[in-house]
Design an enzyme around this catalytic site. Structure first.
Site, mmCIF file in Angstrom:
data_model
loop_
_atom_site.group_PDB
_atom_site.id
_atom_site.type_symbol
_atom_site.label_atom_id
_atom_site.label_comp_id
_atom_site.label_asym_id
_atom_site.label_seq_id
_atom_site.Cartn_x
_atom_site.Cartn_y
_atom_site.Cartn_z
ATOM 1 N N SER A 278 0.848 -1.192 0.000
ATOM 2 C CA SER A 278 0.000 0.000 0.000
ATOM 3 C C SER A 278 0.882 1.239 0.000
ATOM 4 C CB SER A 278 -0.900 0.009 1.237
ATOM 5 O OG SER A 278 -0.184 0.445 2.384
ATOM 6 N N ASP A 279 0.275 2.388 -0.253
ATOM 7 C CA ASP A 279 0.985 3.631 0.001
ATOM 8 C C ASP A 279 0.788 3.978 1.480
ATOM 9 O OD1 ASP A 279 2.482 5.936 -0.371
ATOM 10 O OD2 ASP A 279 1.516 6.422 -2.266
ATOM 11 N N TYR A 280 1.499 5.000 1.933
ATOM 12 C CA TYR A 280 1.494 5.383 3.354
ATOM 13 C C TYR A 280 0.067 5.661 3.831
ATOM 14 C CZ TYR A 280 4.545 7.091 7.177
ATOM 15 O OH TYR A 280 5.248 7.248 8.348
ATOM 16 N N SER A 282 -2.636 4.319 3.079
ATOM 17 C CA SER A 282 -3.687 4.331 2.054
ATOM 18 C C SER A 282 -4.809 3.326 2.328
ATOM 19 C CB SER A 282 -3.090 4.081 0.662
ATOM 20 O OG SER A 282 -2.625 2.760 0.511
#
Length: 515
Positions: A278-280, A282
């Site tokens: 995932s992104d930070y 997200s």
């Protein structure tokens, strides 16, 4: 003819032998992954899917590593990487090594032009060499995983992350993205100077409305397939180790919960076998975006969609266990995600060589070879828009005095650009320093900053700058953006020169001096 046939047979034999070796290695790794998975408790499995920002390595982080609740760390102090790895290897029940990740975007200590600048070279060798150097330097401090290349295609220069992109064209981005992956990973990620790459942000993050970061995206599937997806498909075919799910929504669905993107296209259509991170925050933010009711639901949707590793949301480690117990998430989904994480660690050689020899970094960081590569990249990336009357290069034959003016003429930190966490401004050779070094014995060099920063509107020093320009033969003006004005969450509605730089340009132009 006989020799030719023998050579062909030899090539075929070598190819078959190599293929058999690769299959044997693959089978062996699969067996190791399965054997390790069979020993893991559900909580230990979930722990492998948890990526934490380690920072200064607190007691809480150490305890969670010991308990098997962390599979990957971000932003760890290099001097403490081995200490934390020792806890994972020696003090946890299963001894599974940690994967240390960091954003290494355009160089590590030896800084290269921003990716958009490198793309101006149209040269795959520049891109590959820059990533190779960055990988070697990052690995010398324990980093084995970087969140690059960013292959979001975008055409809105108001979006701050356009600096991190490889341009506006899907074909060029595809070719250069693959070149960067090759530089980071090489032919063997377990080599001591390579790191795992990450194709980001999957997908359509570069189409955010109004050029505003984290904004929504609405687009047709045709545009998605013609314009957005080609670089990602090229990355998948090139063997990129991981993908990152973007922050953005796509047609009303947050990417971290999109089965259409992460399962239907990435897994089924393209047959991608690697890990998805995932992104930070997200995954957690799906609830914030109103897509689901709470964090537990976010964890469920992220796992169902196919996000293997949760970066900093904590929702997997907090909720997946109870979701499995409630039959809301099939444990087989978690098993498959863990397999991909473990395989990446095996491919990186972390089980055989988990520790970093930090003594070698002094000979790797800022090596002469790396500095030459950075100079070459900067040279080949430069774009000369206009050279009226062959004014450049400067000649001492008709120049006695040069005025160097502007807030970017001697801005060592800002010269490194955005997304440069590990660069050291003391190593920046600014335009002023370079001009003094190259021309200091040929003509007089005068310097006036004129503005404190690129955002400064105070014109109190304009008179000094104009006076200096008036008594010089040539004016070299350095304007632009500070590093802080570009990058993530640094979007600008007005992309003209900030502050009073345009007025400075006009005032100097009025002197009539070559500018």
């Amino acid at each position: 003819v006989l020799n030719f046939l023998l050579e062909i047979i030899n090539i075929i034999f070598i190819a078959c032998f190599t293929a058999c070796q690769k299959n044997e290695i693959k089978d062996t790794t699969d067996e190791k992954v399965e054997a390790l998975l069979s020993k893991m408790t559900l909580q230990e499995k979930i722990g492998q899917l948890n990526q934490r920002d380690a920072g200064d390595v607190s007691d809480e982080i150490i305890q969670n590593v010991k308990d098997g609740n962390i599979g990957s760390i971000l932003n760890c102090d290099p001097e403490k990487v081995n200490e934390l790895q020792r806890v994972a290897i020696e003090d946890s029940r299963l001894g599974i090594p940690l994967l240390y990740a960091r954003d290494v975007i355009h160089g590590f200590k030896t800084v290269f032009p921003i990716p958009l600048g490198q793309a101006c070279s149209w040269d795959t060798t520049i891109i590959t060499e820059g990533a190779r150097v960055a990988a070697a330097e990052a690995e010398s401090t324990g980093i084995r995983y970087t969140f690059a290349p960013m292959i979001d295609v975008t055409r809105d220069p108001r979006w701050g992350r356009i600096a991190e992109s490889l341009g506006e064209d899907p074909y060029l981005t595809s070719v250069l993205g693959v070149a960067m992956i090759k530089g980071f990973q090489g032919s063997d990620m377990s080599a001591p100077d390579r790191v795992a790459a990450c194709a980001k942000h999957f997908a359509a993050y570069g189409l955010t409305e109004s050029g505003r970061d984290y904004n929504v995206v609405f687009t047709s599937e045709q545009r998605l397939r013609d314009y957005v997806l080609p670089p990602f498909e090229a990355a998948a075919k090139a063997g990129v180790a991981t993908f990152m799910a973007g922050f953005n929504e796509l047609n009303g669905v947050p990417v971290s919960g999109s089965t259409f993107l992460l399962r239907d296209i990435l897994r089924e259509e393209w047959g991608y076998k690697g890990m998805v991170v995932s992104d930070y925050f997200s995954i957690e933010q799906m609830a914030v975006q109103g897509f689901c009711e709470n964090e537990a639901e976010s964890a469920k949707l992220g796992m169902l969609a196919g996000v293997d590793m949760d970066m900093m949301s904590f929702v997997y480690v907090n909720y997946l266990d109870s979701l499995v117990q409630a039959n809301a998430v099939d444990e087989k989904l978690i098993d498959n995600a863990v397999k991909r994480v473990l395989r990446l660690k095996f491919d990186l050689g972390l089980f055989d060589n988990p520790y970093t020899d930090l003594s070698k970094k002094d000979s790797v960081l800022y090596s002469e070879e790396h500095l030459r590569a950075a100079v070459n990249a900067a040279t080949e990336s430069a774009v000369l828009v206009k050279n009226e009357n062959d004014f450049l290069p400067l000649s001492a034959d008709n120049i006695k005095r040069v005025a160097v003016i502007g807030p970017m003429a001697d801005a060592a930190h800002d010269q490194m650009g955005t997304w440069c966490f590990d660069g050291d401004k003391t190593h920046s050779v600014t335009p002023l320093a370079a001009i003094k070094q190259q021309y200091g014995d040929k003509f007089e060099i005068l310097y006036e900053k004129a503005l404190i920063s690129t955002r400064d509107y105070d014109k109190k020093d304009f008179a000094k700058a104009v006076s200096m320009a008036s008594k010089s033969d040539v004016v070299l003006l350095f304007v632009g953006e500070e590093a802080i004005l570009s990058g993530e969450a640094k979007c600008r509605a007005d992309i003209n020169l900030p502050g009073a730089q345009t007025e400075l340009l006009k005032a100097l132009e009025a002197t009539g001096k070559p500018l």
